[in-house]
Design a protein around this motif. Structure first.
Motif, PDB file in Angstrom:
ATOM      1  N   THR A  55       0.829  -1.205   0.000  1.00 58.65           N
ATOM      2  CA  THR A  55       0.000   0.000   0.000  1.00 58.65           C
ATOM      3  C   THR A  55       0.864   1.256   0.000  1.00 58.65           C
ATOM      4  N   HIS A  56       1.889   1.272   0.822  1.00 59.33           N
ATOM      5  CA  HIS A  56       2.758   2.447   0.903  1.00 59.33           C
ATOM      6  C   HIS A  56       3.470   2.683  -0.418  1.00 59.33           C
ATOM      7  N   ALA A  57       3.946   1.626  -1.065  1.00 56.01           N
ATOM      8  CA  ALA A  57       4.603   1.774  -2.368  1.00 56.01           C
ATOM      9  C   ALA A  57       3.620   2.269  -3.417  1.00 56.01           C
ATOM     10  N   PHE A  58       2.389   1.776  -3.354  1.00 55.54           N
ATOM     11  CA  PHE A  58       1.330   2.159  -4.293  1.00 55.54           C
ATOM     12  C   PHE A  58       1.052   3.659  -4.187  1.00 55.54           C
ATOM     13  N   PHE A  59       0.879   4.152  -2.967  1.00 59.37           N
ATOM     14  CA  PHE A  59       0.614   5.576  -2.802  1.00 59.37           C
ATOM     15  C   PHE A  59       1.836   6.427  -3.127  1.00 59.37           C
TER      16      PHE A  59
END
Length: 232
Positions: free
Chosen positions: A223-227
């Protein structure tokens, strides 16, 4: 990082939505809407907001049940509160939730956010999907979203990136529903699906009996990489 409880204007002037807001130490043009589970804006949801603020995002968690149970904070590990939460879910209108997300998007943009994402859990995971199909939010992430398989006819409207985390042993989203989600969304160029073999609903809770630490860390890292990519 600083945090406070505020109210923001509802989408269609029906009132003021209570919300928890966590602000980063420096001004930011990136923002995250943390969409709660059926347990309200409880300690776990506030913790998730605080974590996003610590990473430089303006974070807000709207009170989804404000129309009929404002301020509700429930613990899924307490049986009576779990049943109370299911009762709230039964009377909740997800279309209202999308309006509240739209209100949060507008408020965040009024605060200087140029890119807005949302991350939701359970009911919030469903609303993250609905936000991707019905709003202009820049990126959406859903964890163990319920009833998404019943709304796949809206997938053609997804214009911005969407990621869904799907535990394969989810007792609220069975194998048949998961298969429909994959069949409907795997071909979509804007959608990324991740399966978590053997994990159950709620595996990414910040604490409590449902949490699976390894699974939560893996999903949260994605999720953090996606955002980082889509809200840059």
């Amino acid at each position: 990082m600083s945090a406070t409880n505020i109210h923001i204007p509802a989408f269609d002037t029906e009132g003021q939505i209570p919300a928890y807001v966590a602000r980063p130490d420096a001004d930011s043009n990136r923002a995250i809407i943390v969409i709660p589970e059926i347990f309200g804006v409880n300690a776990g949801i506030r913790e998730k907001c605080d974590a996003w603020a610590a990473e430089g995002y303006l974070a807000i968690a709207p009170d989804l049940f404000w129309r009929f149970a404002p301020g509700a904070e429930l613990d899924p590990d307490v049986e009576a509160e779990l049943q109370q939460a299911f009762g709230y879910f039964g009377q909740y209108d997800a279309d209202d939730g999308v309006k509240d997300i739209e209100a949060a998007i507008r408020w965040l943009r009024s605060q200087g956010a140029e890119k807005v994402g949302c991350v939701g859990f359970c009911l919030g995971g469903r609303l993250a999907y609905m936000a991707a199909t019905r709003t202009d939010i820049n990126a959406s992430v859903g964890y163990y979203g319920v009833m998404i398989d019943q709304m796949l006819d809206e997938s053609h409207a997804i214009a911005h990136p969407l990621m869904l985390h799907i535990p394969t042993a989810d007792h609220l989203v069975d194998e048949a529903a998961q298969a429909r989600i994959h069949a409907g969304l795997d071909p979509h160029p804007k959608v990324t699906l991740h399966d978590y073999v053997g994990l159950d609903h709620g595996f990414a809770a910040t604490s409590g009996n449902r949490r699976d630490d390894a699974g939560a860390r893996l999903a949260d890292g994605r999720t953090h990489a996606f955002f980082s990519e889509h809200l840059a």
